[in-house]
Design a protein around this motif. Structure first.
Motif, PDB file in Angstrom:
ATOM      1  N   ASP A  27      -3.585  13.022  -7.237  1.00 36.44           N
ATOM      2  CA  ASP A  27      -4.189  12.082  -8.193  1.00 36.44           C
ATOM      3  C   ASP A  27      -5.504  11.509  -7.658  1.00 36.44           C
ATOM      4  N   THR A  28      -6.346  12.409  -7.119  1.00 37.32           N
ATOM      5  CA  THR A  28      -7.620  11.985  -6.528  1.00 37.32           C
ATOM      6  C   THR A  28      -8.750  12.831  -7.124  1.00 37.32           C
ATOM      7  N   THR A  29      -9.771  12.166  -7.582  1.00 31.29           N
ATOM      8  CA  THR A  29     -10.912  12.848  -8.197  1.00 31.29           C
ATOM      9  C   THR A  29     -11.842  13.394  -7.125  1.00 31.29           C
ATOM     10  N   LEU A  30     -12.859  14.132  -7.570  1.00 30.09           N
ATOM     11  CA  LEU A  30     -13.837  14.687  -6.628  1.00 30.09           C
ATOM     12  C   LEU A  30     -14.592  13.571  -5.921  1.00 30.09           C
ATOM     13  N   ASP A  31     -14.995  12.545  -6.651  1.00 31.94           N
ATOM     14  CA  ASP A  31     -15.717  11.416  -6.023  1.00 31.94           C
ATOM     15  C   ASP A  31     -14.839  10.754  -4.966  1.00 31.94           C
ATOM     16  N   GLY A  32     -13.562  10.606  -5.276  1.00 29.77           N
ATOM     17  CA  GLY A  32     -12.658   9.956  -4.337  1.00 29.77           C
ATOM     18  C   GLY A  32     -12.451  10.767  -3.075  1.00 29.77           C
ATOM     19  N   VAL A  33     -12.312  12.065  -3.183  1.00 27.58           N
ATOM     20  CA  VAL A  33     -12.063  12.888  -2.003  1.00 27.58           C
ATOM     21  C   VAL A  33     -13.320  12.987  -1.144  1.00 27.58           C
ATOM     22  N   ILE A  34     -14.496  12.971  -1.775  1.00 31.80           N
ATOM     23  CA  ILE A  34     -15.746  12.992  -0.994  1.00 31.80           C
ATOM     24  C   ILE A  34     -15.849  11.746  -0.124  1.00 31.80           C
ATOM     25  N   LYS A  35     -15.478  10.590  -0.685  1.00 25.03           N
ATOM     26  CA  LYS A  35     -15.513   9.352   0.110  1.00 25.03           C
ATOM     27  C   LYS A  35     -14.546   9.445   1.290  1.00 25.03           C
ATOM     28  N   ILE A  36     -13.352   9.972   1.046  1.00 25.03           N
ATOM     29  CA  ILE A  36     -12.357  10.104   2.116  1.00 25.03           C
ATOM     30  C   ILE A  36     -12.864  11.049   3.193  1.00 25.03           C
ATOM     31  N   ALA A  37     -13.454  12.166   2.792  1.00 26.41           N
ATOM     32  CA  ALA A  37     -13.946  13.146   3.759  1.00 26.41           C
ATOM     33  C   ALA A  37     -15.040  12.547   4.640  1.00 26.41           C
ATOM     34  N   GLU A  38     -15.930  11.816   4.041  1.00 32.90           N
ATOM     35  CA  GLU A  38     -16.994  11.205   4.830  1.00 32.90           C
ATOM     36  C   GLU A  38     -16.448  10.136   5.780  1.00 32.90           C
ATOM     37  N   GLN A  39     -15.465   9.389   5.340  1.00 35.46           N
ATOM     38  CA  GLN A  39     -14.831   8.396   6.227  1.00 35.46           C
ATOM     39  C   GLN A  39     -14.166   9.078   7.422  1.00 35.46           C
ATOM     40  N   ILE A  40     -13.529  10.211   7.181  1.00 37.40           N
ATOM     41  CA  ILE A  40     -12.901  10.946   8.284  1.00 37.40           C
ATOM     42  C   ILE A  40     -13.965  11.420   9.268  1.00 37.40           C
ATOM     43  N   ARG A  41     -15.052  11.991   8.752  1.00 34.45           N
ATOM     44  CA  ARG A  41     -16.116  12.488   9.636  1.00 34.45           C
ATOM     45  C   ARG A  41     -16.676  11.356  10.499  1.00 34.45           C
TER      46      ARG A  41
END
Length: 450
Positions: free
Chosen positions: A372-386
C-alpha cells in the motif's frame, strides 16, 4: 457323582456295628473309614476330611454329642455333615443331636434303604455346599482382584498428565481426573457441575454442541468404528480465566455406557511453542536477524496477491552494498559481517510500519517490501535508506567515497510490465543494475523504456 470318590467315616465303639455299616456302604461303592472312639474320629476327620460322618451317641469316654461339638468347633471339620445313629429314640436325645450340630438322626435298628436315602441326600447337599463355597471363594478373589485393579487404575488416572473426562449425551461432566483441574484452573467440584463445552474455545465449542444435538454436518467421531479408536484432533481449549491454549482432543464413545463419551485432553502448548520457535528460526537470517530469503519469498507473494485482490499499490526496493567484495578483501570477513549487521540495522531504522518487511536476500543484497505504498512514497523511503547508510561513515578506503554506501532499485505494481510477482522482482533488480551503472550510492526507479 461317582460314589467311589465319596468318603464316609463310621464312628462306633462296637466293631459289629462298624462291620455292618461298612458292608452296607461298600455295596454302594462308598469309601469307608472307621474309628472306635470320639478322639480317634476327630483326628481322622481333621486329616482325611470325609464327606460324611456316621456317629454313634453312646460311646465310652467322649460320647457322640461331645465328639460332634468338637468337630463343629474346628475350622477344618465344621462343614462336614454329621448323622447320629443311635438306639436312643427319645425326643430329648434327637433335639440334643441337632443342637450340637447334627445334620440328621437315624434310629437303630435302621433300614438299609432309609440309610442310603438319607446319606445320598446329605452327600448331595454337601457337594452343593462345596460348589457354593468354591464359587464364593472365586467370587471373593475376583472382587479382590477387581478392587486392586480399580485402585491401580484410579492411581494411574489420578496421576496421569492428560486430562480425562466422562460426559453424558448432553456433554455434562460426570467424571474428571485431577489433570483436568490443573489444565483449566477449575476445582474438581466446579468441573463436576459443568458441561465440557465450557472448556472449549469457539468455533470448536459450537461444533461439538451441534454434534451432541445431532445437527453437525461434520463427523467428529466415527461411531461406526467398532474398535472405538480415538479420533484425535488439535483444537483450542479455554481456561477459567478466558486464556486460550492449544490441546490435542480425543472424543470417543464410551465402551461401557451408551450415550456417554470419554474425552482425553493433552496440553500441546509447549509443543506448539517449540514449533513456532523453530518456524521463526527457519525464517530468520542468523547474521542480521532480518527475514531470510524463504520468509521473503512467502511474504512477497502474499502481498502481491493481496495488492491484486484489493487493487492497492505494492512497492519493492532491491538494495546492494557498493563494492562489498573489495570491503571483504580489504578488511576481512569478520569486519564484513559487522558491516552487514550495521547495514541491516540502518535499513530497519527507516522502516517504521509493522506491515512492511526488510529481508536479507543473501550476500550483500537486501530488500524492502512496502504494501500500500505509492511511487512517491517508496522514493522517499529509498532516499532515507541511502542517507542512513552513508551517515554511519563506515570506512571503505577501496571505495570512491571512502565510506560504505548502497545502491537501490525500485519497482512498483504501477509498472505496466509487472504482471506477476517475478516480473516485479526482476524490474527492481534491473533498476538496481542501472543505479550501479550510473555511479552507485543512489536509487533508480525502473524505467519502462530500459
Amino acid at each position: 457323582m461317582d460314589n467311589q470318590t465319596i468318603k464316609i467315616l463310621i464312628v462306633d465303639d462296637i466293631p459289629a456295628n462298624i462291620s455292618l455299616l461298612t458292608e452296607m456302604l461298600e455295596l454302594k461303592n462308598y469309601q469307608v473309614l472307621a474309628a472306635g472312639d470320639g478322639a480317634r474320629a476327630i483326628k481322622i476327620a481333621g486329616h482325611i476330611k470325609p464327606d460324611l460322618i456316621l456317629l454313634d451317641i453312646m460311646m465310652p469316654g467322649m460320647n457322640g454329642f461331645e465328639t460332634c461339638q468338637v468337630l463343629k468347633s474346628e475350622e477344618e471339620t465344621r462343614h462336614i455333615p454329621v448323622v447320629f445313629i443311635s438306639a436312643k429314640a427319645e425326643m430329648e436325645d434327637i433335639l440334643m443331636g441337632f443342637s450340637v450340630g447334627g445334620a440328621d438322626y437315624i434310629n437303630k435298628p435302621f433300614h438299609e434303604e432309609e440309610v442310603y436315602a438319607r446319606i445320598k441326600s446329605l452327600i448331595d447337599i454337601q457337594q452343593l455346599n462345596k460348589q457354593l463355597m468354591a464359587s464364593e471363594a472365586r467370587l471373593t478373589k475376583l472382587l479382590q482382584e477387581n478392587q486392586e485393579q480399580a485402585e491401580r487404575l484410579d492411581k494411574i488416572v489420578s496421576h496421569i498428565g492428560d486430562g480425562i473426562l466422562q460426559v453424558d449425551a448432553r456433554g455434562d461432566i460426570g467424571f474428571v481426573n485431577p489433570a483436568v483441574s490443573e489444565l483449566f484452573d477449575y476445582t474438581l467440584e466446579e468441573l463436576e457441575t459443568m458441561n465440557f463445552l465450557q472448556l472449549l474455545a469457539e468455533p470448536f465449542a459450537g461444533e461439538y454442541q451441534k454434534y451432541l444435538s445431532g445437527n453437525s454436518a461434520v463427523a467428529l467421531i466415527d461411531e461406526s468404528d467398532s474398535s472405538e479408536e480415538r479420533q484425535l484432533v488439535s483444537i483450542i481449549g479455554r481456561r477459567k480465566s478466558g486464556f486460550e491454549f492449544p490441546i490435542d482432543f480425543s472424543f470417543m464413545t464410551s465402551p461401557s455406557q451408551k450415550q456417554h463419551y470419554l474425552i482425553v485432553i493433552h496440553d500441546i502448548s509447549v509443543h506448539k511453542d517449540k514449533e513456532e520457535k523453530l518456524r521463526t528460526l527457519s525464517y530468520v537470517d542468523p547474521l542480521t536477524n532480518l527475514a531470510n530469503r524463504r520468509r521473503f519469498d512467502e511474504f512477497f507473494l502474499k502481498e502481491w496477491l493481496r495488492s491484486q485482490r484489493n487493487q492497492k499499490p505494492l512497492a519493492f526496493i532491491m538494495i546492494d552494498i557498493d563494492n562489498f567484495k573489495l570491503f571483504n578483501d580489504t578488511y576481512g570477513h569478520k569486519q564484513g559481517d559487522d558491516c552487514l549487521k550495521d547495514i541491516a540495522d540502518s535499513i530497519s531504522s527507516v522502516i517504521k510500519r509493522p506491515g512492511d518487511m526488510v529481508a536479507r536476500l543473501g550476500g550483500e543484497e537486501f530488500s524492502v517490501v512496502l504494501p500500500d505504498t505509492t511511487l512517491d512514497g517508496v522514493i522517499k523511503i529509498a532516499e532515507q535508506i541511502r542517507q542512513s547508510v552513508s551517515a554511519m561513515d563506515i570506512p571503505h578506503y577501496s571505495s570512491e567515497l571512502g565510506i560504505v554506501t548502497v545502491s537501490l532499485g525500485i519497482a512498483t505494481t504501477a509498472c505496466a510490465q509487472c504482471n506477476n510477482v517475478d516480473q516485479l522482482y526482476q524490474k527492481a533488480d534491473l533498476a538496481l543494475y542501472q543505479a550501479k551503472l550510473a555511479g552507485k550510492n543512489q536509487y533508480m526507479v525502473f524505467d519502462e523504456l530500459i
